[in-house]
Write a protein that holds these residues in place. Structure first.
Motif, PDB file in Angstrom:
ATOM      1  N   ALA A  68       2.701  -2.732   9.480  1.00  0.00           N
ATOM      2  CA  ALA A  68       2.889  -3.947   8.689  1.00  0.00           C
ATOM      3  C   ALA A  68       4.360  -4.117   8.336  1.00  0.00           C
ATOM      4  CB  ALA A  68       2.047  -3.884   7.419  1.00  0.00           C
TER       5      ALA A  68
ATOM      6  N   VAL B 285       5.347  -6.786   6.220  1.00  0.00           N
ATOM      7  CA  VAL B 285       5.399  -7.521   4.959  1.00  0.00           C
ATOM      8  C   VAL B 285       4.498  -6.890   3.902  1.00  0.00           C
ATOM      9  CG1 VAL B 285       4.980  -9.762   3.849  1.00  0.00           C
ATOM     10  CG2 VAL B 285       5.953  -9.688   6.152  1.00  0.00           C
ATOM     11  N   ALA B 286       3.304  -6.458   4.303  1.00  0.00           N
ATOM     12  CA  ALA B 286       2.258  -6.103   3.344  1.00  0.00           C
ATOM     13  C   ALA B 286       2.427  -4.738   2.701  1.00  0.00           C
ATOM     14  CB  ALA B 286       0.887  -6.170   4.024  1.00  0.00           C
TER      15      ALA B 286
ATOM     16  N   ASP C 194     -10.707  -6.265  -1.111  1.00  0.00           N
ATOM     17  CA  ASP C 194      -9.270  -6.471  -1.256  1.00  0.00           C
ATOM     18  C   ASP C 194      -8.623  -5.165  -0.832  1.00  0.00           C
ATOM     19  OD1 ASP C 194      -6.642  -6.599  -2.118  1.00  0.00           O
ATOM     20  OD2 ASP C 194      -7.129  -7.663  -3.967  1.00  0.00           O
TER      21      ASP C 194
ATOM     22  N   ARG D 218      -5.865  -3.954  -1.037  1.00  0.00           N
ATOM     23  CA  ARG D 218      -4.954  -3.299  -1.983  1.00  0.00           C
ATOM     24  C   ARG D 218      -5.685  -2.271  -2.841  1.00  0.00           C
ATOM     25  NH1 ARG D 218      -2.833  -8.445  -5.152  1.00  0.00           N
ATOM     26  NH2 ARG D 218      -5.105  -8.727  -5.115  1.00  0.00           N
TER      27      ARG D 218
ATOM     28  N   LEU E  95      -0.224  -1.274  -0.837  1.00  0.00           N
ATOM     29  CA  LEU E  95      -0.222  -2.575  -0.183  1.00  0.00           C
ATOM     30  C   LEU E  95      -0.063  -3.661  -1.234  1.00  0.00           C
ATOM     31  CD1 LEU E  95      -3.098  -2.178   2.437  1.00  0.00           C
ATOM     32  CD2 LEU E  95      -0.663  -2.305   2.896  1.00  0.00           C
ATOM     33  N   THR E  96       0.630  -4.733  -0.890  1.00  0.00           N
ATOM     34  CA  THR E  96       0.882  -5.818  -1.831  1.00  0.00           C
ATOM     35  C   THR E  96       0.179  -7.115  -1.472  1.00  0.00           C
ATOM     36  OG1 THR E  96       2.893  -6.394  -0.606  1.00  0.00           O
ATOM     37  CG2 THR E  96       3.138  -4.894  -2.501  1.00  0.00           C
ATOM     38  N   GLU E  97      -0.244  -7.265  -0.212  1.00  0.00           N
ATOM     39  CA  GLU E  97      -0.832  -8.535   0.224  1.00  0.00           C
ATOM     40  C   GLU E  97      -2.314  -8.599  -0.147  1.00  0.00           C
ATOM     41  OE1 GLU E  97      -1.315 -11.224   4.311  1.00  0.00           O
ATOM     42  OE2 GLU E  97      -0.764  -9.118   4.437  1.00  0.00           O
TER      43      GLU E  97
ATOM     44  N   MET F  19      -5.145  -9.543   0.907  1.00  0.00           N
ATOM     45  CA  MET F  19      -5.898 -10.008   2.070  1.00  0.00           C
ATOM     46  C   MET F  19      -7.306  -9.423   2.069  1.00  0.00           C
ATOM     47  SD  MET F  19      -5.176  -9.425   6.150  1.00  0.00           S
ATOM     48  CE  MET F  19      -3.873 -10.657   6.271  1.00  0.00           C
TER      49      MET F  19
END
Length: 325
Positions: A57, A59-60, A83, A85, A107-109, A111
């Motif tokens: 990843a 970005v995430a 989720d 995250r 993780l920050t996204e 998704m």
């Protein structure tokens, strides 16, 4: 919105234990598949063994993923969503982006994701080590890292499965796309190498720039595979009439593919012309799905190489706004 992560895993199937091996790093981890999304787990199990370019990843956060040569991931239903995250490190996912993913840290996204298994606790440190090494591969060194996913204790191997079509001409087209996908699966396609070396036969790149064209190639390739072709497969499996499917294919695939061909992906441009010319001859839903699924896998493979070859380190001089305060 999401199931509590405190709910224990149900019916972990130790007979469906897998190994994910990064031989170039000297690291192997073991994971157990479970029944949270049994259809996805079974599709993965039946596709083993295979090898794929390992991605990370961008970005995430701390997340590994690679393109899995599993056509059914594009459309199989998944009832259990989380989720990502909030789930434990080592959670293994299969997604409609045709990815096998593994969380190994923060993780920050936000998704929604569909878990299919869990890396065993004793291998989490090795997983994190692999994650850091793959990040260096993707972001800095550009030395490809290959992942092999196999049934635990079984022999190594690799295959890209081929779907069949009833109509001979359709089956021949699928054969061409499949052969090209196999050819570039573990070796970067020369067209993308040329793009990332700044060689554009068309003259693409205003004022002689290179990074601009690389960026747009990356930005157009991913949604063409992730959304357009995979979306056409899902629409077909969910019952959209063939005339509507043909109309949506004409509407969605031509423009991005023409642009990518201009930027250097001429093989993709040729395949696109063949698919468009062939649409009226796709007289069954299964033949339509077979063509679109193979195009999705081919383009998702291109997307994986794009993400690996792109010079992400060019942005090192850019820092987040909060770091400037």
């Amino acid at each position: 919105m999401y199931p509590s992560v405190r709910v224990p895993l149900r019916n972990v199937n130790l007979s469906q234990r897998i190994e994910i091996c990064w031989s170039g790093l000297g690291i192997t981890v073991t994971a157990d598949l479970d029944d949270r999304n049994a259809g996805l787990a079974e599709a993965l199990w039946e596709a083993l063994p295979y090898r794929s370019l390992q991605g990370h990843a961008l970005v995430a956060g701390h997340h590994l993923f690679h393109v899995a040569p599993v056509h059914d991931l594009l459309h199989l239903p998944a009832a259990h969503r989380v989720d990502r995250r909030t789930v434990p490190d080592g959670t293994v996912f299969c997604s409609r982006l045709q990815h096998l993913g593994i969380k190994y840290g923060t993780l920050t996204e936000p998704m929604p994701a569909t878990p299919v298994g869990q890396v065993v606790p004793g291998d989490l440190d090795a997983l994190a080590e692999a994650g850091r090494a793959v990040w260096d591969s993707v972001y800095s060194s550009k030395k490809p890292v290959m992942a092999e996913v196999r049934r635990a204790g079984k022999v190594s191997g690799h295959r890209v499965p081929r779907l069949r079509a009833a109509a001979p001409e359709t089956d021949a087209l699928i054969g061409e796309v499949h052969a090209e996908t196999e050819r570039i699966w573990l070796v970067p396609p020369q067209e993308l190498v040329d793009v990332h070396d700044g060689r554009f036969r068309s003259g693409a790149g205003s004022y002689g720039t290179v990074l601009t064209t690389m960026l747009f190639v990356n930005g157009e390739t991913r949604p063409l595979g992730y959304n357009v072709y995979s979306g056409l497969v899902r629409a077909a499996r969910e019952g959209m009439p063939l005339p509507s499917l043909r109309h949506m294919a004409r509407t969605l695939i031509a423009v991005p593919a023409e642009f990518l061909a201009y930027c250097g992906l001429e093989k993709l441009g040729t395949f696109t012309e063949q698919v468009l010319d062939h649409l009226e001859r796709l007289q069954t839903r299964d033949d339509f799905v077979a063509v679109m699924a193979h195009m999705a896998l081919y383009i998702n493979c291109l997307g994986g190489w794009n993400l690996h070859l792109f010079p992400w380190q060019a942005g090192d001089r850019l820092v987040p706004a909060e770091a400037q305060r």
